[in-house]
Every structure is written in structure tokens, then in C-alpha cells.
Scaffold this motif. Structure first.
Motif, mmCIF file in Angstrom:
data_model
loop_
_atom_site.group_PDB
_atom_site.id
_atom_site.type_symbol
_atom_site.label_atom_id
_atom_site.label_comp_id
_atom_site.label_asym_id
_atom_site.label_seq_id
_atom_site.Cartn_x
_atom_site.Cartn_y
_atom_site.Cartn_z
ATOM 1 N N GLN A 82 0.910 -1.137 0.098
ATOM 2 C CA GLN A 82 -0.111 -0.105 0.069
ATOM 3 C C GLN A 82 0.731 1.400 0.266
ATOM 4 O OE1 GLN A 82 -2.424 -0.517 3.416
ATOM 5 N NE2 GLN A 82 -4.351 -0.884 1.975
ATOM 6 N N THR A 83 1.959 1.253 0.631
ATOM 7 C CA THR A 83 2.948 2.379 0.804
ATOM 8 C C THR A 83 3.246 2.559 -0.790
ATOM 9 O OG1 THR A 83 3.384 2.056 2.995
ATOM 10 C CG2 THR A 83 5.052 3.318 1.896
ATOM 11 N N LEU A 84 3.583 1.532 -1.197
ATOM 12 C CA LEU A 84 4.410 1.769 -2.759
ATOM 13 C C LEU A 84 3.275 2.320 -3.614
ATOM 14 C CD1 LEU A 84 6.727 -1.298 -2.784
ATOM 15 C CD2 LEU A 84 7.488 1.011 -2.860
ATOM 16 N N MET A 85 1.952 1.662 -3.504
ATOM 17 C CA MET A 85 0.954 2.209 -4.342
ATOM 18 C C MET A 85 0.574 3.615 -4.178
ATOM 19 S SD MET A 85 -1.754 -1.075 -3.776
ATOM 20 C CE MET A 85 -3.148 -0.003 -4.591
ATOM 21 N N LYS A 86 0.888 4.294 -2.996
ATOM 22 C CA LYS A 86 0.818 5.760 -2.971
ATOM 23 C C LYS A 86 1.866 6.579 -3.545
ATOM 24 C CE LYS A 86 -1.345 5.124 1.721
ATOM 25 N NZ LYS A 86 -1.216 5.264 3.202
ATOM 26 N N ARG A 87 2.902 5.975 -3.717
ATOM 27 C CA ARG A 87 3.959 6.579 -4.607
ATOM 28 C C ARG A 87 4.212 6.147 -6.049
ATOM 29 N NH1 ARG A 87 8.543 4.812 -0.076
ATOM 30 N NH2 ARG A 87 7.536 5.716 1.764
ATOM 31 N N HIS A 88 3.531 5.017 -6.416
ATOM 32 C CA HIS A 88 3.533 4.556 -7.888
ATOM 33 C C HIS A 88 2.291 3.998 -8.297
ATOM 34 C CE1 HIS A 88 7.926 4.804 -7.336
ATOM 35 N NE2 HIS A 88 8.033 4.092 -6.180
ATOM 36 N N PRO A 89 2.014 4.178 -9.502
ATOM 37 C CA PRO A 89 0.962 3.930 -10.249
ATOM 38 C C PRO A 89 0.889 2.241 -10.596
ATOM 39 C CG PRO A 89 2.401 4.838 -12.070
ATOM 40 C CD PRO A 89 2.988 4.801 -10.747
ATOM 41 N N LEU A 90 0.895 1.670 -9.349
ATOM 42 C CA LEU A 90 0.883 0.104 -9.392
ATOM 43 C C LEU A 90 -0.338 -0.246 -9.498
ATOM 44 C CD1 LEU A 90 3.272 -0.575 -6.459
ATOM 45 C CD2 LEU A 90 4.126 -0.969 -8.753
ATOM 46 N N VAL A 91 -0.383 -1.524 -10.280
ATOM 47 C CA VAL A 91 -1.786 -2.338 -10.805
ATOM 48 C C VAL A 91 -1.719 -3.733 -9.998
ATOM 49 C CG1 VAL A 91 -3.276 -3.336 -12.494
ATOM 50 C CG2 VAL A 91 -1.906 -1.038 -12.741
ATOM 51 N N ILE A 92 -2.743 -3.936 -9.116
ATOM 52 C CA ILE A 92 -2.818 -5.192 -8.488
ATOM 53 C C ILE A 92 -3.285 -6.143 -9.464
ATOM 54 C CG2 ILE A 92 -3.980 -6.543 -6.428
ATOM 55 C CD1 ILE A 92 -4.457 -3.765 -5.077
ATOM 56 N N ARG A 93 -2.655 -7.308 -9.210
ATOM 57 C CA ARG A 93 -3.182 -8.414 -10.134
ATOM 58 C C ARG A 93 -4.717 -9.060 -9.613
ATOM 59 N NH1 ARG A 93 0.916 -10.448 -13.119
ATOM 60 N NH2 ARG A 93 3.133 -9.879 -12.380
ATOM 61 N N SER A 94 -5.434 -9.292 -10.394
ATOM 62 C CA SER A 94 -6.886 -9.584 -10.115
ATOM 63 C C SER A 94 -6.971 -10.645 -9.201
ATOM 64 C CB SER A 94 -7.685 -9.845 -11.442
ATOM 65 O OG SER A 94 -7.167 -10.866 -12.121
ATOM 66 N N GLU A 95 -5.999 -11.621 -9.330
ATOM 67 C CA GLU A 95 -5.718 -12.953 -8.483
ATOM 68 C C GLU A 95 -5.643 -12.530 -7.063
ATOM 69 O OE1 GLU A 95 -4.449 -12.261 -11.425
ATOM 70 O OE2 GLU A 95 -3.043 -13.973 -11.985
ATOM 71 N N MET A 96 -4.937 -11.209 -6.746
ATOM 72 C CA MET A 96 -4.327 -10.861 -5.634
ATOM 73 C C MET A 96 -5.207 -9.935 -4.670
ATOM 74 S SD MET A 96 -1.852 -12.836 -5.557
ATOM 75 C CE MET A 96 -0.964 -12.444 -4.260
ATOM 76 N N ALA A 97 -6.265 -9.330 -5.360
ATOM 77 C CA ALA A 97 -7.033 -8.314 -5.055
ATOM 78 C C ALA A 97 -7.685 -8.476 -3.548
ATOM 79 C CB ALA A 97 -8.230 -7.661 -5.801
ATOM 80 N N GLY A 98 -7.962 -9.821 -3.295
ATOM 81 C CA GLY A 98 -8.711 -10.336 -2.097
ATOM 82 C C GLY A 98 -7.878 -9.996 -0.819
ATOM 83 N N PHE A 99 -6.451 -10.218 -1.095
ATOM 84 C CA PHE A 99 -5.435 -9.998 -0.021
ATOM 85 C C PHE A 99 -5.659 -8.523 0.628
ATOM 86 C CE2 PHE A 99 -3.647 -13.758 -1.800
ATOM 87 C CZ PHE A 99 -3.486 -14.470 -0.686
ATOM 88 N N PHE A 100 -6.079 -7.525 -0.266
ATOM 89 C CA PHE A 100 -5.973 -6.103 0.361
ATOM 90 C C PHE A 100 -7.134 -5.881 1.065
ATOM 91 C CE2 PHE A 100 -2.387 -5.578 -2.556
ATOM 92 C CZ PHE A 100 -1.636 -4.899 -1.781
ATOM 93 N N GLN A 101 -8.330 -6.590 0.768
ATOM 94 C CA GLN A 101 -9.515 -6.470 1.646
ATOM 95 C C GLN A 101 -9.320 -6.678 2.985
ATOM 96 O OE1 GLN A 101 -12.268 -9.085 -0.464
ATOM 97 N NE2 GLN A 101 -12.623 -7.729 -2.165
ATOM 98 N N GLU A 102 -8.304 -7.821 3.404
ATOM 99 C CA GLU A 102 -7.836 -7.852 4.646
ATOM 100 C C GLU A 102 -7.803 -6.814 5.434
ATOM 101 O OE1 GLU A 102 -4.408 -10.501 6.393
ATOM 102 O OE2 GLU A 102 -5.152 -11.373 4.460
ATOM 103 N N LEU A 103 -6.977 -5.656 4.613
ATOM 104 C CA LEU A 103 -6.746 -4.434 5.420
ATOM 105 C C LEU A 103 -7.809 -3.546 5.649
ATOM 106 C CD1 LEU A 103 -3.317 -3.872 3.804
ATOM 107 C CD2 LEU A 103 -3.311 -5.128 5.972
ATOM 108 N N SER A 104 -8.830 -3.498 4.920
ATOM 109 C CA SER A 104 -9.675 -2.807 4.990
ATOM 110 C C SER A 104 -10.893 -2.864 6.113
ATOM 111 C CB SER A 104 -10.592 -2.462 3.730
ATOM 112 O OG SER A 104 -11.071 -3.792 3.271
#
Length: 160
Positions: free
Chosen positions: A138-160
């Protein structure tokens, strides 16, 4: 002096089969309602506790640093073209490492099978280390236009 024994009328009322059936139906309905209310209250409390746990885990992960090895392993699995957008020394700083890793240029993207294996390995990490990797992402996403792979999007729901 009036009769103070109030149990006699109740015993007479309960002795009737039809009234007893009505009372038992009512008691069953009441018990079901209480069970539903307890379950709903427990579920709400459980959801609130899980949200608080995620919030605290995120705060702890922000204090702790992920291992450089985990970042090198999982960032390419989580993000598309991560090494085309993020410098290796920046990743080393996130891990508080004085040594920047050597990343090949151009660095090939992981195959679908490699992404799936990486997803499984990330899921098997202890929760605190997984959160540290995701917070670093998430820190890197704030600094760079990174694109999360669709297969991995569920992991970021863990943080919300």
C-alpha cells in the motif's frame, strides 16, 4: 383474610391441554427469538472485533518492517510490472535494509502458475508478516501507479 396462594389459578390454567400447548408454542417462539437476537448481537460484536483487529494489525505492521526476502518474493506476485515502476533501493528502504537487491533489467513477469503459487505462499504466511507485506505494498501504491493483479485483490480486503 384473602387467599394469598396464587399458584392455584395458574395450576388450573396449566392443567388444560390446549392452554399448555399454546404456552409451549409461545415459549418455543420466545426461545427462538432470544437465540436469533443473541446470534445477531454476537455477529455484530464479532464483526466489530474483526474490524478492530484488522485496524490494530495494520498499525502494528506500519511499525514493523517486512522482510526484504518477502518483499522480493511477493511484490511481483501482487503487482504487475512492479520492477518497471519501483526501484530496488526503495524496496530495501521499506525493509530497512542497507543493501539494495539486484533486480534484473528487464525483469520478466511471473507466469500464471508462478502467481498462483505465490498467492498460496502469501496465504500461508503468518498473518502479521502477511499484513506487513501488504502495508508495504500500500505504501508503494501511494508513490507509484501500481496495478494489483486480479488474483491478488482479495488480500488487500484483509486490510480494510
Amino acid at each position: 383474610m384473602p387467599d394469598t396462594d396464587q399458584s392455584a389459578p395458574i395450576e388450573g390454567f396449566l392443567s388444560s391441554a390446549s392452554e399448555a400447548r399454546v404456552i409451549y408454542v409461545f415459549l418455543d417462539m420466545l426461545a427462538e427469538r432470544v437465540a436469533r437476537l443473541e446470534q445477531a448481537a454476537g455477529l455484530d460484536e464479532l464483526a466489530a472485533l474483526r474490524a478492530e483487529n484488522r485496524r490494530l494489525a495494520k498499525r502494528i505492521a506500519a511499525w514493523d518492517t517486512p522482510s526484504l526476502e518477502h518483499l522480493l518474493e511477493f511484490l511481483p506476485v501482487i503487482f504487475r510490472n512492479v520492477w518497471g515502476l519501483v526501484r530496488a533501493d526503495e524496496v530495501a528502504m521499506l525493509a530497512r535494509s542497507s543493501e539494495a537487491p539486484g533486480i534484473r533489467s528487464p525483469c520478466p513477469e511471473p507466469s500464471g502458475r508462478e502467481v498462483e503459487l505465490g498467492r498460496q505462499r502469501l496465504a500461508q504466511l503468518p498473518a502479521d508478516e502477511r499484513v506487513r507485506v501488504l502495508v508495504a505494498g500500500q505504501t508503494l501504491m501511494k508513490r507509484h501507479p501500481l496495478v494489483i493483479r486480479s488474483e491478488m485483490a482479495g488480500f488487500f480486503q484483509e486490510l480494510s
